[in-house]
Design a protein around this motif. Sequence first.
Motif, short mmCIF file in Angstrom:
data_model
loop_
_atom_site.label_atom_id
_atom_site.label_comp_id
_atom_site.label_asym_id
_atom_site.label_seq_id
_atom_site.Cartn_x
_atom_site.Cartn_y
_atom_site.Cartn_z
N GLY A 264 0.82 -1.21 0.00
CA GLY A 264 0.00 0.00 0.00
C GLY A 264 0.85 1.25 0.00
N GLU A 265 1.72 1.40 0.99
CA GLU A 265 2.61 2.56 1.00
C GLU A 265 3.88 2.26 1.78
N LEU A 266 4.93 2.85 1.32
CA LEU A 266 6.24 2.78 1.98
C LEU A 266 6.63 4.20 2.36
N THR A 267 6.91 4.43 3.64
CA THR A 267 7.37 5.74 4.09
C THR A 267 8.84 5.65 4.47
N THR A 268 9.63 6.52 3.85
CA THR A 268 11.06 6.57 4.11
C THR A 268 11.42 7.98 4.55
N TYR A 269 12.23 8.10 5.60
CA TYR A 269 12.67 9.39 6.10
C TYR A 269 14.09 9.65 5.62
N LEU A 270 14.29 10.79 4.98
CA LEU A 270 15.59 11.20 4.47
C LEU A 270 16.10 12.38 5.28
N THR A 271 17.35 12.33 5.65
CA THR A 271 18.00 13.45 6.34
C THR A 271 19.21 13.87 5.53
N ILE A 272 19.22 15.13 5.10
CA ILE A 272 20.33 15.70 4.34
C ILE A 272 21.03 16.72 5.22
N GLU A 273 22.33 16.61 5.35
CA GLU A 273 23.10 17.55 6.16
C GLU A 273 24.17 18.21 5.32
N GLY A 274 24.18 19.53 5.34
CA GLY A 274 25.10 20.29 4.50
C GLY A 274 26.56 20.05 4.85
N GLY A 275 27.41 20.21 3.82
CA GLY A 275 28.85 20.09 4.01
C GLY A 275 29.48 21.45 4.28
N GLU A 276 30.65 21.68 3.70
CA GLU A 276 31.37 22.92 3.97
C GLU A 276 30.83 24.11 3.19
N ARG A 277 30.19 23.86 2.05
CA ARG A 277 29.69 24.96 1.22
C ARG A 277 28.20 24.78 0.95
N PRO A 278 27.48 25.88 0.77
CA PRO A 278 26.04 25.75 0.50
C PRO A 278 25.79 25.11 -0.86
N LEU A 279 24.62 24.50 -0.98
CA LEU A 279 24.22 23.88 -2.25
C LEU A 279 22.71 23.87 -2.32
N THR A 280 22.20 23.54 -3.48
CA THR A 280 20.76 23.50 -3.70
C THR A 280 20.37 22.13 -4.23
N ILE A 281 19.44 21.48 -3.56
CA ILE A 281 18.87 20.22 -4.06
C ILE A 281 17.80 20.59 -5.08
N THR A 282 18.01 20.24 -6.33
CA THR A 282 17.05 20.61 -7.38
C THR A 282 15.98 19.56 -7.60
N SER A 283 16.25 18.31 -7.23
CA SER A 283 15.22 17.28 -7.35
C SER A 283 15.69 16.01 -6.64
N ILE A 284 14.72 15.19 -6.30
CA ILE A 284 14.99 13.81 -5.89
C ILE A 284 14.22 12.94 -6.86
N ASP A 285 14.93 12.24 -7.71
CA ASP A 285 14.30 11.48 -8.78
C ASP A 285 14.05 10.03 -8.37
N ILE A 286 12.93 9.50 -8.86
CA ILE A 286 12.57 8.10 -8.64
C ILE A 286 12.84 7.35 -9.94
N GLU A 287 13.67 6.32 -9.88
CA GLU A 287 14.04 5.57 -11.08
C GLU A 287 13.59 4.12 -10.93
N PRO A 288 12.40 3.78 -11.48
CA PRO A 288 11.90 2.41 -11.37
C PRO A 288 12.82 1.41 -12.07
N GLU A 289 12.89 0.20 -11.49
CA GLU A 289 13.71 -0.86 -12.08
C GLU A 289 13.05 -1.45 -13.32
N GLN A 290 11.71 -1.33 -13.42
CA GLN A 290 11.00 -1.84 -14.59
C GLN A 290 10.03 -0.77 -15.09
N PRO A 291 9.71 -0.76 -16.39
CA PRO A 291 8.87 0.31 -16.95
C PRO A 291 7.43 0.29 -16.44
#
Length: 248
Positions: free
Chosen positions: A84-111
Amino acid sequence: MLTALALNGLGLDGEAEPAASGTTGSPSESAPSAPFTVSARQGGDDGGCTALRDGLTSPRDRAELVTGGDVAGVVRRHRGARVGELTTYLTIEGGERPLTITSIDIEPEQPRAAVPFAGTLLCEPGAGGEGKIPLVADLDSARPVFSTEKGSVERYFDENVVTVAPGEQVNLSATFLATKGSREFQLVVRYVRNGKEGEVPVPAPKGGRYAVTGYAERYEAVYTGSRNGGFRLEDDSRPCRWSPAARC
């Protein structure tokens, strides 16, 4: 609907970006120049069901279930998927320089989605969830993308980016939905740092995989309980208590 990180990226100029790495549940140690660290974990209090593709024939596996033993190991060995549903928690922590996350893409293994798993069903009650930026993706779709609510066709990253300052921690909850079939997929974080684009694949928590399946009409066996207290074999092989569409 539709879960140890060893991450790496490559800049557009052909020079390898330093690896961004993490471990399940908490950010990992990484090189000082890493663009960011990321960790992923499956929601531990979400409850719900996990389905195995096949029925359990091993007495050892069945014993692990009823005694509350290494249930996670049984699920991994039989390549189980949340139902039915899978919930995943993601934690991103910045490094030494700022950056911008432009997307998180989902890539299915099958079409396209395969048939739902109909082997063994393991169900347990839940106690709530968490998350700072909620994202939802329909894995029944041919090209699943993140939105902010179920049924929405608006892509979250078409209108939004996530800026990560040095040392800043950003938390996201990603819920993957499936009702018609089963699907395995990968996650890739895409970012821009100092004008250069890069990408980081996000392996699933605990060395597992990202996979989700819809409910089957019947299973070879249905168990209810908890991973800590053990599971009990049900008399009915239908997911009556768990599936809104169950015919019981």
